[in-house]
Design a protein around this motif. Structure first.
Motif, PDB file in Angstrom:
ATOM      1  N   PRO A  63       0.806  -1.228   0.000  1.00 31.08           N
ATOM      2  CA  PRO A  63       0.000   0.000   0.000  1.00 31.08           C
ATOM      3  C   PRO A  63       0.836   1.273   0.000  1.00 31.08           C
ATOM      4  O   PRO A  63       0.310   2.345  -0.260  1.00 31.08           O
ATOM      5  CB  PRO A  63      -0.834  -0.121   1.283  1.00 31.08           C
ATOM      6  N   TRP A  64       2.123   1.148   0.308  1.00 24.48           N
ATOM      7  CA  TRP A  64       3.037   2.293   0.212  1.00 24.48           C
ATOM      8  C   TRP A  64       4.459   1.752   0.082  1.00 24.48           C
ATOM      9  O   TRP A  64       4.732   0.587   0.404  1.00 24.48           O
ATOM     10  CB  TRP A  64       2.931   3.193   1.444  1.00 24.48           C
ATOM     11  N   HIS A  65       5.350   2.606  -0.415  1.00 24.43           N
ATOM     12  CA  HIS A  65       6.764   2.259  -0.503  1.00 24.43           C
ATOM     13  C   HIS A  65       7.553   3.370   0.182  1.00 24.43           C
ATOM     14  O   HIS A  65       7.361   4.558  -0.106  1.00 24.43           O
ATOM     15  CB  HIS A  65       7.207   2.112  -1.958  1.00 24.43           C
ATOM     16  N   ASP A  66       8.423   2.982   1.092  1.00 30.22           N
ATOM     17  CA  ASP A  66       9.146   3.968   1.907  1.00 30.22           C
ATOM     18  C   ASP A  66       9.921   4.981   1.076  1.00 30.22           C
ATOM     19  O   ASP A  66      10.012   6.152   1.441  1.00 30.22           O
ATOM     20  CB  ASP A  66      10.110   3.251   2.861  1.00 30.22           C
ATOM     21  N   ASP A  67      10.461   4.543  -0.037  1.00 35.19           N
ATOM     22  CA  ASP A  67      11.317   5.448  -0.805  1.00 35.19           C
ATOM     23  C   ASP A  67      10.529   6.483  -1.604  1.00 35.19           C
ATOM     24  O   ASP A  67      11.114   7.332  -2.278  1.00 35.19           O
ATOM     25  CB  ASP A  67      12.238   4.661  -1.738  1.00 35.19           C
ATOM     26  N   GLU A  68       9.176   6.440  -1.518  1.00 33.73           N
ATOM     27  CA  GLU A  68       8.368   7.404  -2.247  1.00 33.73           C
ATOM     28  C   GLU A  68       7.655   8.407  -1.335  1.00 33.73           C
ATOM     29  O   GLU A  68       6.873   9.231  -1.803  1.00 33.73           O
ATOM     30  CB  GLU A  68       7.332   6.678  -3.112  1.00 33.73           C
ATOM     31  N   THR A  69       7.930   8.316  -0.032  1.00 34.32           N
ATOM     32  CA  THR A  69       7.263   9.206   0.915  1.00 34.32           C
ATOM     33  C   THR A  69       7.564  10.676   0.623  1.00 34.32           C
ATOM     34  O   THR A  69       6.675  11.533   0.645  1.00 34.32           O
ATOM     35  CB  THR A  69       7.690   8.861   2.353  1.00 34.32           C
ATOM     36  N   TRP A  70       8.812  10.984   0.327  1.00 31.89           N
ATOM     37  CA  TRP A  70       9.220  12.371   0.068  1.00 31.89           C
ATOM     38  C   TRP A  70       8.447  12.932  -1.121  1.00 31.89           C
ATOM     39  O   TRP A  70       7.926  14.049  -1.069  1.00 31.89           O
ATOM     40  CB  TRP A  70      10.723  12.415  -0.198  1.00 31.89           C
ATOM     41  N   GLU A  71       8.354  12.151  -2.201  1.00 33.70           N
ATOM     42  CA  GLU A  71       7.650  12.620  -3.391  1.00 33.70           C
ATOM     43  C   GLU A  71       6.164  12.834  -3.111  1.00 33.70           C
ATOM     44  O   GLU A  71       5.564  13.823  -3.535  1.00 33.70           O
ATOM     45  CB  GLU A  71       7.827  11.619  -4.544  1.00 33.70           C
ATOM     46  N   TYR A  72       5.574  11.890  -2.391  1.00 30.81           N
ATOM     47  CA  TYR A  72       4.135  11.971  -2.121  1.00 30.81           C
ATOM     48  C   TYR A  72       3.800  13.213  -1.301  1.00 30.81           C
ATOM     49  O   TYR A  72       2.829  13.929  -1.588  1.00 30.81           O
ATOM     50  CB  TYR A  72       3.666  10.709  -1.387  1.00 30.81           C
ATOM     51  N   GLU A  73       4.602  13.495  -0.250  1.00 31.78           N
ATOM     52  CA  GLU A  73       4.320  14.642   0.615  1.00 31.78           C
ATOM     53  C   GLU A  73       4.403  15.959  -0.142  1.00 31.78           C
ATOM     54  O   GLU A  73       3.769  16.946   0.250  1.00 31.78           O
ATOM     55  CB  GLU A  73       5.300  14.655   1.787  1.00 31.78           C
ATOM     56  N   ARG A  74       5.164  15.996  -1.219  1.00 25.45           N
ATOM     57  CA  ARG A  74       5.351  17.236  -1.979  1.00 25.45           C
ATOM     58  C   ARG A  74       4.526  17.267  -3.257  1.00 25.45           C
ATOM     59  O   ARG A  74       4.707  18.131  -4.104  1.00 25.45           O
ATOM     60  CB  ARG A  74       6.842  17.421  -2.290  1.00 25.45           C
ATOM     61  N   GLY A  75       3.615  16.317  -3.386  1.00 27.77           N
ATOM     62  CA  GLY A  75       2.741  16.293  -4.541  1.00 27.77           C
ATOM     63  C   GLY A  75       3.418  15.896  -5.832  1.00 27.77           C
ATOM     64  O   GLY A  75       2.906  16.174  -6.927  1.00 27.77           O
ATOM     65  N   LEU A  76       4.565  15.236  -5.732  1.00 23.33           N
ATOM     66  CA  LEU A  76       5.293  14.812  -6.924  1.00 23.33           C
ATOM     67  C   LEU A  76       4.815  13.429  -7.369  1.00 23.33           C
ATOM     68  O   LEU A  76       4.274  12.663  -6.563  1.00 23.33           O
ATOM     69  CB  LEU A  76       6.798  14.780  -6.638  1.00 23.33           C
ATOM     70  N   PRO A  77       5.005  13.091  -8.635  1.00 23.42           N
ATOM     71  CA  PRO A  77       4.548  11.784  -9.123  1.00 23.42           C
ATOM     72  C   PRO A  77       5.266  10.635  -8.410  1.00 23.42           C
ATOM     73  O   PRO A  77       6.452  10.715  -8.108  1.00 23.42           O
ATOM     74  CB  PRO A  77       4.916  11.824 -10.610  1.00 23.42           C
ATOM     75  N   THR A  78       4.531   9.585  -8.121  1.00 23.26           N
ATOM     76  CA  THR A  78       5.098   8.358  -7.583  1.00 23.26           C
ATOM     77  C   THR A  78       4.833   7.231  -8.585  1.00 23.26           C
ATOM     78  O   THR A  78       4.056   7.392  -9.525  1.00 23.26           O
ATOM     79  CB  THR A  78       4.480   7.997  -6.223  1.00 23.26           C
ATOM     80  N   SER A  79       5.491   6.113  -8.372  1.00 25.09           N
ATOM     81  CA  SER A  79       5.313   4.998  -9.291  1.00 25.09           C
ATOM     82  C   SER A  79       3.873   4.486  -9.243  1.00 25.09           C
ATOM     83  O   SER A  79       3.264   4.453  -8.163  1.00 25.09           O
ATOM     84  CB  SER A  79       6.271   3.863  -8.935  1.00 25.09           C
ATOM     85  N   PRO A  80       3.307   4.092 -10.374  1.00 26.49           N
ATOM     86  CA  PRO A  80       1.959   3.531 -10.339  1.00 26.49           C
ATOM     87  C   PRO A  80       1.952   2.210  -9.595  1.00 26.49           C
ATOM     88  O   PRO A  80       2.982   1.516  -9.539  1.00 26.49           O
ATOM     89  CB  PRO A  80       1.623   3.336 -11.829  1.00 26.49           C
ATOM     90  N   PRO A  81       0.838   1.839  -8.991  1.00 30.66           N
ATOM     91  CA  PRO A  81       0.774   0.564  -8.272  1.00 30.66           C
ATOM     92  C   PRO A  81       0.811  -0.599  -9.247  1.00 30.66           C
ATOM     93  O   PRO A  81       0.622  -0.427 -10.456  1.00 30.66           O
ATOM     94  CB  PRO A  81      -0.580   0.642  -7.558  1.00 30.66           C
ATOM     95  N   ARG A  82       1.051  -1.783  -8.713  1.00 29.85           N
ATOM     96  CA  ARG A  82       1.086  -2.977  -9.571  1.00 29.85           C
ATOM     97  C   ARG A  82      -0.349  -3.470  -9.792  1.00 29.85           C
ATOM     98  O   ARG A  82      -0.890  -4.269  -9.036  1.00 29.85           O
ATOM     99  CB  ARG A  82       1.943  -4.080  -8.962  1.00 29.85           C
ATOM    100  N   GLU A  83      -0.945  -2.949 -10.827  1.00 33.64           N
ATOM    101  CA  GLU A  83      -2.297  -3.352 -11.216  1.00 33.64           C
ATOM    102  C   GLU A  83      -2.204  -4.604 -12.077  1.00 33.64           C
ATOM    103  O   GLU A  83      -1.385  -4.688 -12.993  1.00 33.64           O
ATOM    104  CB  GLU A  83      -2.976  -2.239 -12.002  1.00 33.64           C
ATOM    105  N   LEU A  84      -3.041  -5.595 -11.793  1.00 40.95           N
ATOM    106  CA  LEU A  84      -3.015  -6.820 -12.575  1.00 40.95           C
ATOM    107  C   LEU A  84      -3.566  -6.581 -13.975  1.00 40.95           C
ATOM    108  O   LEU A  84      -4.491  -5.783 -14.177  1.00 40.95           O
ATOM    109  CB  LEU A  84      -3.827  -7.917 -11.893  1.00 40.95           C
ATOM    110  N   ALA A  85      -2.981  -7.285 -14.935  1.00 39.58           N
ATOM    111  CA  ALA A  85      -3.453  -7.171 -16.308  1.00 39.58           C
ATOM    112  C   ALA A  85      -4.830  -7.805 -16.471  1.00 39.58           C
ATOM    113  O   ALA A  85      -5.634  -7.354 -17.298  1.00 39.58           O
ATOM    114  CB  ALA A  85      -2.448  -7.821 -17.264  1.00 39.58           C
ATOM    115  N   VAL A  86      -5.105  -8.849 -15.708  1.00 40.44           N
ATOM    116  CA  VAL A  86      -6.395  -9.527 -15.800  1.00 40.44           C
ATOM    117  C   VAL A  86      -7.480  -8.641 -15.194  1.00 40.44           C
ATOM    118  O   VAL A  86      -7.237  -7.895 -14.244  1.00 40.44           O
ATOM    119  CB  VAL A  86      -6.346 -10.893 -15.074  1.00 40.44           C
TER     120      VAL A  86
END
Length: 241
Positions: A63-86
């Motif tokens: 539900p979250w990745h530690d290395d993206e906390t800085w980007e999220y708090e500043r409204g910067l883009p984060t990696s998309p979640p792993r959505e299944l193709a099915v």
């Protein structure tokens, strides 16, 4: 016409056996690490909750990745979640955990060895005739190496099922920090250490589960190729998960 899967994604004999056995109470999955005389036994299947997936698009990821906390708090883009193709039919589904026990002793102290062996999302009760790894929308099957297991990763040993259409709202409570410390989450505490976050505006949910370092997603297919169940494993005794 019966379903014929892609051999590159198909579960091998050991993995298929594990996926069939792990949700059968009383079955032995293996033995305790460094103690071949003590079995690891499936003690029960627990229905944790129900989850709403109105978009039919399912995320299985941390539900979250530690290395993206800085980007999220500043409204910067984060990696998309792993959505299944099915895709699955929009609806409400059961989330279940398979529990195992393998008692062991450590420095003179005895432990029951109770663990979550697998977590599944029940799409239907139709019989499963085959298992294959669940690809993400960004996974390239042509790059898959023989024997490779595609998995999601988790810094905090937590995974989740979530509606992809409501992902931003559903994961917001996991990304709330003040002075670098996580804020208390507005979530429902469930059995087995799980949590549920809801977004009533979209009638969608996110449900967490234990996933040591992440996990592999497996699709249980029916003879007509429909997905009957989605299982997440983090480790398999004697099997490369």
């Amino acid at each position: 016409m019966e379903w014929i899967g892609d051999a590159r994604l198909a579960a091998g004999p050991e993995a298929a056996w594990y996926l069939e056995t792990v949700f059968t109470p009383g079955e032995q999955l293996g033995t305790v690490y460094d103690d071949p005389t003590t079995p690891v036994v499936v003690t029960g299947i627990e229905e944790v909750t129900a989850i709403r997936i109105p978009s039919g698009r399912l995320v299985v990821d941390a539900p979250w990745h530690d290395d993206e906390t800085w980007e999220y708090e500043r409204g910067l883009p984060t990696s998309p979640p792993r959505e299944l193709a099915v895709r699955i039919p929009p609806g409400t589904y059961r989330v279940e955990i398979a529990w195992t026990a393998g008692p062991y002793e450590f420095f003179g102290e005895h432990f029951d060895g109770v663990e979550c062996a697998a977590t599944r999302l029940r799409i239907s009760d139709d019989p499963v005739v085959g298992w294959e790894m669940g690809l993400g929308v960004d996974d390239d099957i042509d790059r898959l190496q023989p024997g490779e297991r595609i998995r999601f990763y988790s810094d905090a040993n937590v995974g989740c099922f979530a509606d992809a259409g409501a992902w931003t709202a559903l994961t917001a409570p996991f990304r709330a920090y003040v002075d670098g410390r996580p804020m208390p989450r507005d979530s429902e505490q469930l059995r087995g250490g799980c949590e549920r976050v809801t977004d009533e505006s979209q009638q969608a949910d996110l449900v967490t589960f234990m996933a040591e370092s992440g996990g592999v997603v497996w699709l249980g297919r029916t003879k007509t190729s429909d997905v009957a169940v989605i299982v997440v494993t983090s480790g398999m005794p004697g099997v490369k998960a």
